[in-house]
Design a protein around this motif. Structure first.
Motif, mmCIF file in Angstrom:
data_model
loop_
_atom_site.group_PDB
_atom_site.id
_atom_site.type_symbol
_atom_site.label_atom_id
_atom_site.label_comp_id
_atom_site.label_asym_id
_atom_site.label_seq_id
_atom_site.Cartn_x
_atom_site.Cartn_y
_atom_site.Cartn_z
ATOM 1 N N GLY A 100 -45.287 20.925 4.913
ATOM 2 C CA GLY A 100 -45.172 21.005 6.325
ATOM 3 C C GLY A 100 -45.181 22.157 7.120
ATOM 4 N N CYS B 281 -42.120 27.297 9.794
ATOM 5 C CA CYS B 281 -40.753 27.526 9.387
ATOM 6 C C CYS B 281 -40.437 29.003 9.563
ATOM 7 C CB CYS B 281 -40.552 27.094 7.938
ATOM 8 S SG CYS B 281 -41.376 28.136 6.768
ATOM 9 N N PRO C 170 -42.638 12.743 4.767
ATOM 10 C CA PRO C 170 -42.509 13.866 5.698
ATOM 11 C C PRO C 170 -43.788 14.004 6.541
ATOM 12 C CG PRO C 170 -41.931 14.537 3.468
ATOM 13 C CD PRO C 170 -42.537 13.174 3.373
ATOM 14 N N THR C 171 -43.648 14.551 7.710
ATOM 15 C CA THR C 171 -44.830 14.842 8.519
ATOM 16 C C THR C 171 -45.583 15.992 7.868
ATOM 17 O OG1 THR C 171 -43.746 16.519 9.882
ATOM 18 C CG2 THR C 171 -43.603 14.209 10.661
ATOM 19 N N ARG C 172 -46.792 16.230 8.307
ATOM 20 C CA ARG C 172 -47.580 17.339 7.773
ATOM 21 C C ARG C 172 -46.827 18.643 7.987
ATOM 22 N NH1 ARG C 172 -51.862 19.310 11.034
ATOM 23 N NH2 ARG C 172 -51.910 17.188 11.778
ATOM 24 N N ASN C 173 -46.312 18.867 9.173
ATOM 25 C CA ASN C 173 -45.589 20.108 9.455
ATOM 26 C C ASN C 173 -44.339 20.243 8.589
ATOM 27 O OD1 ASN C 173 -47.456 20.919 11.314
ATOM 28 N ND2 ASN C 173 -46.268 20.300 13.092
ATOM 29 N N GLU C 174 -43.600 19.167 8.399
ATOM 30 C CA GLU C 174 -42.423 19.217 7.531
ATOM 31 C C GLU C 174 -42.834 19.534 6.101
ATOM 32 O OE1 GLU C 174 -39.634 15.901 9.822
ATOM 33 O OE2 GLU C 174 -40.986 15.261 8.209
ATOM 34 N N GLY C 175 -43.874 18.889 5.637
ATOM 35 C CA GLY C 175 -44.351 19.117 4.275
ATOM 36 C C GLY C 175 -44.771 20.551 4.043
ATOM 37 N N GLY D 266 -43.927 23.184 5.810
ATOM 38 C CA GLY D 266 -42.731 24.023 5.932
ATOM 39 C C GLY D 266 -41.896 24.004 4.659
ATOM 40 N N ASN D 267 -41.732 22.826 4.083
ATOM 41 C CA ASN D 267 -40.981 22.706 2.828
ATOM 42 C C ASN D 267 -41.692 23.417 1.680
ATOM 43 O OD1 ASN D 267 -38.986 21.199 4.105
ATOM 44 N ND2 ASN D 267 -39.919 19.249 3.561
ATOM 45 N N LYS E 56 -41.135 27.210 2.091
ATOM 46 C CA LYS E 56 -39.777 27.584 1.658
ATOM 47 C C LYS E 56 -39.666 27.565 0.138
ATOM 48 C CE LYS E 56 -37.592 25.799 5.796
ATOM 49 N NZ LYS E 56 -36.783 24.707 6.341
#
Length: 129
Positions: A11, A15, A87-92, A94-95, A98
């Motif tokens: 995602g 982040c 998860p959304t694309r952005n969440e994915g 971002g994860n 990280k």
């Protein structure tokens, strides 16, 4: 589709990250996971920001889709199992960023291997699946 582009368990470029060097044309060669992370975390002030973020999303979603198709074709144990809701694309993304930054050795591996390892670790399948 259930996997709503998982939006890839990877995602978003969005982040918070530590300061980094500017994106260069060489970053787009994506020689390793570190290059992909650089593209995905380009600051809005970077002159290649739009290209970097678009490339990040396109590359990660493309790799995710190939891994997803390969995984669905496998009759044995699956590589990853996404949660519901996914998860959304952005969440994915971002994860993924990280996860990659949490261990410097991950940044040196090929980007496609980094994405596969992230998915397998972040979304393991229940036993027997």
């Amino acid at each position: 589709m259930k996997y709503r582009l998982l939006a890839f368990a990877l995602g978003a470029a969005l982040c918070g990250t530590t300061a980094q060097a500017a994106v260069t044309q060489d970053s787009f060669l994506v020689r390793n996971t570190g290059d992909l992370v650089d593209l995905c975390t380009a600051p809005a002030s970077d002159q290649l920001y739009t290209q970097a973020i678009n490339f990040c999303h396109g590359f990660t979603v493309g790799v995710f889709r190939v891994l997803q198709e390969e995984d669905m074709a496998t009759k044995s144990r699956h590589m990853f199992c996404l949660p519901d809701p996914t998860p959304t694309r952005n969440e994915g993304i971002g994860n993924f960023v990280k996860w990659a930054q949490a261990d410097a050795s991950r940044l040196a591996q090929p980007a496609t291997d980094g994405i596969a390892a992230f998915l397998a670790q972040a979304h393991p399948c229940p036993r027997g699946r």
